[in-house]
Write an enzyme that holds these catalytic residues in place. Structure first.
Site, PDB file in Angstrom:
ATOM      1  N   GLY A  43       0.846  -1.190   0.000  1.00  0.00           N
ATOM      2  CA  GLY A  43       0.000   0.000   0.000  1.00  0.00           C
ATOM      3  C   GLY A  43       0.880   1.238   0.000  1.00  0.00           C
ATOM      4  O   GLY A  43       2.001   1.211   0.514  1.00  0.00           O
ATOM      5  N   CYS A  88       5.623  -0.166   7.632  1.00  0.00           N
ATOM      6  CA  CYS A  88       5.316   0.941   6.723  1.00  0.00           C
ATOM      7  C   CYS A  88       6.559   1.267   5.904  1.00  0.00           C
ATOM      8  O   CYS A  88       7.663   1.300   6.445  1.00  0.00           O
ATOM      9  CB  CYS A  88       4.897   2.154   7.552  1.00  0.00           C
ATOM     10  SG  CYS A  88       4.561   3.624   6.569  1.00  0.00           S
ATOM     11  N   LEU A  89       6.372   1.506   4.613  1.00  0.00           N
ATOM     12  CA  LEU A  89       7.504   1.848   3.745  1.00  0.00           C
ATOM     13  C   LEU A  89       8.230   3.095   4.244  1.00  0.00           C
ATOM     14  O   LEU A  89       9.434   3.229   4.055  1.00  0.00           O
ATOM     15  CB  LEU A  89       7.016   2.100   2.317  1.00  0.00           C
ATOM     16  CG  LEU A  89       6.525   0.889   1.513  1.00  0.00           C
ATOM     17  CD1 LEU A  89       5.860   1.365   0.228  1.00  0.00           C
ATOM     18  CD2 LEU A  89       7.653  -0.074   1.214  1.00  0.00           C
ATOM     19  N   HIS A 130      -4.610   1.613   7.369  1.00  0.00           N
ATOM     20  CA  HIS A 130      -3.248   2.148   7.409  1.00  0.00           C
ATOM     21  C   HIS A 130      -3.095   3.309   6.410  1.00  0.00           C
ATOM     22  O   HIS A 130      -2.544   4.359   6.747  1.00  0.00           O
ATOM     23  CB  HIS A 130      -2.262   1.009   7.089  1.00  0.00           C
ATOM     24  CG  HIS A 130      -0.824   1.413   7.110  1.00  0.00           C
ATOM     25  ND1 HIS A 130       0.062   0.959   8.069  1.00  0.00           N
ATOM     26  CD2 HIS A 130      -0.113   2.209   6.283  1.00  0.00           C
ATOM     27  CE1 HIS A 130       1.257   1.481   7.815  1.00  0.00           C
ATOM     28  NE2 HIS A 130       1.181   2.245   6.744  1.00  0.00           N
TER      29      HIS A 130
HETATM   30 ZN    ZN Z   1       2.514   3.338   5.664  1.00  0.00          ZN
END
Ligand code: ZN
Length: 169
Positions: A43, A88-89, A130
């Site tokens: 995402g 999370c990226l 998220h």
């Molecule tokens: Zn994220």
């Protein structure tokens, strides 16, 4: 495209809705989806690539094709609660258990301006929550219990120092 990382301030911005979908938006959104695949994400939200608009790309299938592009995504209702590890990226190397709603009714627009309402659950429901958080300037670390956050303090400090270093270059 460039990935914005914690603690860059754009990740704290509240994103404005897209009122008109231009050809430029379409091109940029498709680029975002490709970028998400390139960095192995499930995402990605606009502010993570420096785009302060309510746009999200999603693909929890792991197949790297047929991913979703969501314009102005909204969570209409939610039920249940489930806790699972989340990352999370924009916070590389950090993982922690986050409590999220189990099932959602969501609505978003496609790039063609079509309104799509659906029921989602499981990993997709988690990813939705998220990414919608990102559009409101919220990160998953904001949802952690204080004691859990404490265990990540060292790692967060490292990310802060990395960022300072790259800014001074
Ligand atoms: Zn994220």
């Amino acid at each position: 495209m460039e990935l914005k990382k914690y603690p860059q301030l754009i990740l704290r911005a509240k994103c404005r809705p897209i009122l008109e979908i231009t050809n430029e938006d379409i091109a940029r959104a498709n680029e975002m989806l490709e970028f998400m695949y390139a960095v192995n994400g499930a995402g990605l939200a606009g502010p993570q690539v420096g785009w302060k608009r309510q746009i999200v790309t999603l693909d929890v299938s792991g197949e790297k094709k047929g991913g979703l592009i969501l314009v102005n995504p909204r969570i209409i209702s939610s039920e249940g609660e489930v806790e699972a590890e989340e990352g999370c990226l924009s916070l590389p190397g950090l993982w922690a258990p986050v409590k999220r709603a189990e099932k959602l009714v969501v609505v978003a627009y496609t790039l063609a301006g079509e309104r799509v309402e659906q029921h989602v659950e499981g990993l997709l429901a988690r990813a939705w929550q998220h990414e919608v958080d990102h559009l409101n300037g919220m990160l998953f670390i904001d949802r952690l219990a204080p004691t859990t956050l404490l265990t990540l303090r060292q790692k967060l400090r490292e990310l802060e120092l990395d960022q300072k270093e790259s800014e001074s270059k």
